[in-house]
Design a protein around this motif. Structure first.
Motif, PDB file in Angstrom:
ATOM      1  N   ASN A  23     -26.151 -26.891 -37.148  1.00 15.39           N
ATOM      2  CA  ASN A  23     -24.706 -27.045 -37.394  1.00 15.39           C
ATOM      3  C   ASN A  23     -24.308 -28.513 -37.479  1.00 15.39           C
ATOM      4  OD1 ASN A  23     -25.246 -27.432 -34.659  1.00 15.39           O
ATOM      5  ND2 ASN A  23     -23.255 -26.645 -33.994  1.00 15.39           N
ATOM      6  N   VAL A  24     -25.192 -29.344 -38.051  1.00 13.10           N
ATOM      7  CA  VAL A  24     -24.913 -30.765 -38.202  1.00 13.10           C
ATOM      8  C   VAL A  24     -25.036 -31.171 -39.672  1.00 13.10           C
ATOM      9  CG1 VAL A  24     -25.796 -31.239 -35.882  1.00 13.10           C
ATOM     10  CG2 VAL A  24     -27.282 -31.583 -37.851  1.00 13.10           C
ATOM     11  N   GLU A  25     -24.317 -32.208 -40.032  1.00 12.25           N
ATOM     12  CA  GLU A  25     -24.415 -32.775 -41.378  1.00 12.25           C
ATOM     13  C   GLU A  25     -24.183 -34.274 -41.286  1.00 12.25           C
ATOM     14  OE1 GLU A  25     -22.377 -32.415 -45.840  1.00 12.25           O
ATOM     15  OE2 GLU A  25     -21.997 -30.877 -44.325  1.00 12.25           O
ATOM     16  N   PHE A  26     -25.075 -35.046 -41.906  1.00 13.39           N
ATOM     17  CA  PHE A  26     -24.950 -36.496 -41.894  1.00 13.39           C
ATOM     18  C   PHE A  26     -24.506 -36.985 -43.265  1.00 13.39           C
ATOM     19  CE2 PHE A  26     -27.773 -35.661 -38.324  1.00 13.39           C
ATOM     20  CZ  PHE A  26     -27.197 -36.454 -37.347  1.00 13.39           C
ATOM     21  N   LEU A  27     -23.511 -37.861 -43.258  1.00  7.77           N
ATOM     22  CA  LEU A  27     -22.903 -38.374 -44.479  1.00  7.77           C
ATOM     23  C   LEU A  27     -23.123 -39.875 -44.578  1.00  7.77           C
ATOM     24  CD1 LEU A  27     -19.452 -36.611 -43.973  1.00  7.77           C
ATOM     25  CD2 LEU A  27     -21.361 -35.746 -45.348  1.00  7.77           C
ATOM     26  N   LYS A  28     -23.357 -40.352 -45.793  1.00  6.94           N
ATOM     27  CA  LYS A  28     -23.459 -41.786 -46.005  1.00  6.94           C
ATOM     28  C   LYS A  28     -22.100 -42.332 -46.443  1.00  6.94           C
ATOM     29  CE  LYS A  28     -25.871 -45.531 -48.328  1.00  6.94           C
ATOM     30  NZ  LYS A  28     -26.875 -45.943 -49.327  1.00  6.94           N
ATOM     31  N   GLY A  29     -21.662 -43.390 -45.788  1.00  8.37           N
ATOM     32  CA  GLY A  29     -20.390 -44.005 -46.148  1.00  8.37           C
ATOM     33  C   GLY A  29     -19.943 -44.963 -45.075  1.00  8.37           C
ATOM     34  N   THR A  30     -18.801 -45.578 -45.296  1.00  6.48           N
ATOM     35  CA  THR A  30     -18.250 -46.518 -44.323  1.00  6.48           C
ATOM     36  C   THR A  30     -17.116 -45.855 -43.551  1.00  6.48           C
ATOM     37  OG1 THR A  30     -16.556 -47.453 -45.796  1.00  6.48           O
ATOM     38  CG2 THR A  30     -18.791 -48.399 -45.911  1.00  6.48           C
ATOM     39  N   ILE A  31     -16.860 -46.369 -42.372  1.00  9.12           N
ATOM     40  CA  ILE A  31     -15.815 -45.777 -41.545  1.00  9.12           C
ATOM     41  C   ILE A  31     -14.423 -46.156 -42.029  1.00  9.12           C
ATOM     42  CG2 ILE A  31     -17.334 -45.622 -39.559  1.00  9.12           C
ATOM     43  CD1 ILE A  31     -15.967 -48.066 -38.368  1.00  9.12           C
ATOM     44  N   ASN A  75     -34.242 -36.579 -36.431  1.00 12.61           N
ATOM     45  CA  ASN A  75     -33.924 -36.151 -35.067  1.00 12.61           C
ATOM     46  C   ASN A  75     -33.273 -34.772 -35.055  1.00 12.61           C
ATOM     47  OD1 ASN A  75     -34.936 -38.433 -33.739  1.00 12.61           O
ATOM     48  ND2 ASN A  75     -33.031 -39.566 -34.016  1.00 12.61           N
ATOM     49  N   ALA A  76     -32.411 -34.510 -36.038  1.00  9.60           N
ATOM     50  CA  ALA A  76     -31.763 -33.199 -36.118  1.00  9.60           C
ATOM     51  C   ALA A  76     -32.799 -32.099 -36.356  1.00  9.60           C
ATOM     52  CB  ALA A  76     -30.717 -33.194 -37.225  1.00  9.60           C
ATOM     53  N   THR A  77     -33.788 -32.400 -37.198  1.00  7.49           N
ATOM     54  CA  THR A  77     -34.861 -31.429 -37.453  1.00  7.49           C
ATOM     55  C   THR A  77     -35.666 -31.165 -36.187  1.00  7.49           C
ATOM     56  OG1 THR A  77     -35.025 -32.123 -39.766  1.00  7.49           O
ATOM     57  CG2 THR A  77     -36.914 -30.969 -38.819  1.00  7.49           C
ATOM     58  N   ALA A  86     -20.547 -21.737 -33.938  1.00  8.88           N
ATOM     59  CA  ALA A  86     -19.318 -21.548 -34.707  1.00  8.88           C
ATOM     60  C   ALA A  86     -18.666 -22.877 -35.085  1.00  8.88           C
ATOM     61  CB  ALA A  86     -18.329 -20.699 -33.920  1.00  8.88           C
ATOM     62  N   GLY A  87     -19.130 -23.976 -34.499  1.00  8.71           N
ATOM     63  CA  GLY A  87     -18.571 -25.285 -34.786  1.00  8.71           C
ATOM     64  C   GLY A  87     -19.485 -26.095 -35.681  1.00  8.71           C
ATOM     65  N   LYS A  88     -19.075 -27.339 -35.926  1.00 12.31           N
ATOM     66  CA  LYS A  88     -19.890 -28.216 -36.776  1.00 12.31           C
ATOM     67  C   LYS A  88     -19.708 -29.657 -36.328  1.00 12.31           C
ATOM     68  CE  LYS A  88     -21.291 -29.193 -41.473  1.00 12.31           C
ATOM     69  NZ  LYS A  88     -21.321 -28.720 -42.862  1.00 12.31           N
ATOM     70  N   ALA A  89     -20.795 -30.423 -36.453  1.00  8.98           N
ATOM     71  CA  ALA A  89     -20.758 -31.840 -36.106  1.00  8.98           C
ATOM     72  C   ALA A  89     -21.194 -32.670 -37.310  1.00  8.98           C
ATOM     73  CB  ALA A  89     -21.667 -32.126 -34.917  1.00  8.98           C
ATOM     74  N   TYR A  90     -20.298 -33.550 -37.764  1.00 10.64           N
ATOM     75  CA  TYR A  90     -20.610 -34.488 -38.837  1.00 10.64           C
ATOM     76  C   TYR A  90     -20.964 -35.846 -38.233  1.00 10.64           C
ATOM     77  CZ  TYR A  90     -18.324 -31.466 -42.358  1.00 10.64           C
ATOM     78  OH  TYR A  90     -17.974 -30.437 -43.191  1.00 10.64           O
ATOM     79  N   ASP A 134     -24.984 -38.720 -30.465  1.00  8.77           N
ATOM     80  CA  ASP A 134     -23.696 -38.093 -30.173  1.00  8.77           C
ATOM     81  C   ASP A 134     -23.434 -36.892 -31.068  1.00  8.77           C
ATOM     82  OD1 ASP A 134     -22.876 -39.858 -28.069  1.00  8.77           O
ATOM     83  OD2 ASP A 134     -22.539 -41.397 -29.585  1.00  8.77           O
ATOM     84  N   VAL A 135     -23.980 -36.908 -32.287  1.00 14.05           N
ATOM     85  CA  VAL A 135     -23.849 -35.753 -33.169  1.00 14.05           C
ATOM     86  C   VAL A 135     -24.616 -34.567 -32.600  1.00 14.05           C
ATOM     87  CG1 VAL A 135     -24.324 -34.845 -35.476  1.00 14.05           C
ATOM     88  CG2 VAL A 135     -23.490 -37.189 -35.211  1.00 14.05           C
ATOM     89  N   LEU A 136     -25.833 -34.806 -32.144  1.00 10.35           N
ATOM     90  CA  LEU A 136     -26.645 -33.716 -31.604  1.00 10.35           C
ATOM     91  C   LEU A 136     -26.047 -33.150 -30.316  1.00 10.35           C
ATOM     92  CD1 LEU A 136     -30.226 -35.131 -32.251  1.00 10.35           C
ATOM     93  CD2 LEU A 136     -28.920 -33.497 -33.624  1.00 10.35           C
ATOM     94  N   LEU A 137     -25.550 -34.018 -29.463  1.00 13.56           N
ATOM     95  CA  LEU A 137     -24.897 -33.552 -28.244  1.00 13.56           C
ATOM     96  C   LEU A 137     -23.609 -32.792 -28.573  1.00 13.56           C
ATOM     97  CD1 LEU A 137     -25.422 -36.644 -25.915  1.00 13.56           C
ATOM     98  CD2 LEU A 137     -26.529 -34.406 -25.714  1.00 13.56           C
ATOM     99  N   SER A 138     -22.860 -33.287 -29.570  1.00 12.71           N
ATOM    100  CA  SER A 138     -21.633 -32.603 -29.997  1.00 12.71           C
ATOM    101  C   SER A 138     -21.946 -31.217 -30.541  1.00 12.71           C
ATOM    102  CB  SER A 138     -20.915 -33.428 -31.066  1.00 12.71           C
ATOM    103  OG  SER A 138     -20.457 -34.660 -30.561  1.00 12.71           O
ATOM    104  N   ALA A 139     -23.013 -31.129 -31.327  1.00 10.41           N
ATOM    105  CA  ALA A 139     -23.391 -29.847 -31.924  1.00 10.41           C
ATOM    106  C   ALA A 139     -23.661 -28.791 -30.863  1.00 10.41           C
ATOM    107  CB  ALA A 139     -24.613 -30.036 -32.814  1.00 10.41           C
ATOM    108  N   LYS A 140     -24.260 -29.208 -29.768  1.00  8.55           N
ATOM    109  CA  LYS A 140     -24.513 -28.271 -28.666  1.00  8.55           C
ATOM    110  C   LYS A 140     -23.200 -27.796 -28.049  1.00  8.55           C
ATOM    111  CE  LYS A 140     -29.059 -30.038 -27.213  1.00  8.55           C
ATOM    112  NZ  LYS A 140     -29.789 -28.755 -27.189  1.00  8.55           N
ATOM    113  N   ARG A 141     -22.259 -28.716 -27.926  1.00  6.37           N
ATOM    114  CA  ARG A 141     -21.000 -28.372 -27.241  1.00  6.37           C
ATOM    115  C   ARG A 141     -20.088 -27.496 -28.090  1.00  6.37           C
ATOM    116  NH1 ARG A 141     -19.225 -33.188 -23.101  1.00  6.37           N
ATOM    117  NH2 ARG A 141     -21.334 -33.724 -22.418  1.00  6.37           N
ATOM    118  N   VAL A 142     -20.066 -27.714 -29.405  1.00  7.98           N
ATOM    119  CA  VAL A 142     -19.180 -26.907 -30.250  1.00  7.98           C
ATOM    120  C   VAL A 142     -19.823 -25.576 -30.622  1.00  7.98           C
ATOM    121  CG1 VAL A 142     -18.012 -28.947 -31.137  1.00  7.98           C
ATOM    122  CG2 VAL A 142     -19.936 -27.989 -32.422  1.00  7.98           C
TER     123      VAL A 142
END
Length: 301
Positions: free
Chosen positions: A144-152, A136-138, A117-121, A106-114
């Motif tokens: 325009n993506v960034e993955f973060l470690k943490g809890t929701i 997968n991002a590579t 100029a946009g960003k997907a975390y 969903d991050v990769l698909l979001s990155a395409k849509r934004v």
């Protein structure tokens, strides 16, 4: 089982699922009939020890065109119950956050849509899934993506950072859903949107009955009822809430589209103040209704 045990059980199962996708020596493919993944000709679901996904879950919930544009591993790691991008209506230049981003589909698909100029975390607590998502991002060439470690329940982003929060069948796995809803509101900019797909129970299904229909790590036992979901989002201060069941994933349990909005900065506070007394008790009332079956009408709407 206490909260820490539940969280660790979730982490272990989804870590196993990520490893199953990355460690198989045979070619992988998506099995259209049930959304499971395995080597060609296999009916296995993400490998031994992974999270089994049955009908109503997985990669088959995305359009073929969307799947074909992504690395195979991103598609195979999808264990969601819907397609949140069909709900979120992302726009060019927006910033989007995916809660529980898994292998990154969903991050990769979001990155395409934004767009550029946009960003997907993407946010995930599982190191194995984060490693898979970064790979997968590579492969996708996403910059325009960034993955973060943490809890929701504790999002590692400042307040007012994102325009849209999405999530795919992850909130039901949280041990503190009210904290998740509060974090969603915190990180959204005024007027920001929520577009989630998740498993919900009919209001007539008590929590004990939900546990009998599926496991916690299988996205069923920890699901909220329709009314509980609405009330939890309202208690967090979100408005324009819609919880719309779509397809059945277990008896009395459905995947659902969830939409909500953070009130705009101008005039939003007065709405919250007028309804704060109602919201403070709404979640508890909804939970009580789920136990005694009085909320069945909401599940049928």
């Amino acid at each position: 089982m206490n909260d820490n045990d539940l969280r660790e059980q979730v982490r272990e199962r989804y870590a196993a699922s990520a490893l199953a996708v990355t460690s198989r020596p045979a070619p992988l493919n998506v099995v259209e009939a049930d959304g499971c993944c395995g080597p060609s000709g296999s009916s296995g679901c993400c490998g031994a020890g992974g999270v089994g996904v049955g009908e109503g879950f997985g990669a088959q919930l995305y359009d073929t065109e969307e799947r074909d544009a992504l690395p195979t591993e991103a598609v195979l790691a999808s264990l969601g119950c819907g397609n949140p991008l069909a709900v979120a209506e992302l726009r060019d230049g927006e910033t989007v956050l995916d809660l529980g981003s898994g292998g990154g589909i969903d991050v990769l698909l979001s990155a395409k849509r934004v767009g550029a100029a946009g960003k997907a975390y993407g946010l995930d607590m599982t190191e194995e899934m984060l490693a898979l998502a970064l790979d997968n991002a590579t492969k996708a060439g996403a910059t325009n993506v960034e993955f973060l470690k943490g809890t929701i329940e504790q999002v590692p982003l400042p307040a007012g950072t994102v325009d849209v929060v999405i999530s795919n069948c992850v909130v039901n796995l949280s041990i503190d859903k009210l904290a998740v809803f509060a974090e969603i509101k915190r990180v959204l900019r005024p007027g920001g949107r929520v577009g989630i797909t998740d498993v919900v129970a009919g209001d007539h299904i008590a929590p004990s009955e939900r546990a009998g229909r599926g496991s916690y790590v299988g996205c069923v036992a920890g699901a909220l009822s329709v009314s509980e979901y609405r009330a939890g989002l309202a208690q967090a201060g979100l408005v324009d809430i819609v919880v719309e069941p779509t397809h059945q994933v277990a008896d009395g349990m459905h995947s659902a589209i969830i939409r909500a909005t953070k009130p705009p900065a101008s005039g939003g506070s007065s709405v919250t103040e007028r309804t704060s007394g109602i919201r403070s008790s709404a979640y508890a009332d909804a939970a009580r209704d789920s136990n005694n079956g009085e909320g069945d009408r909401a599940a049928r709407r």
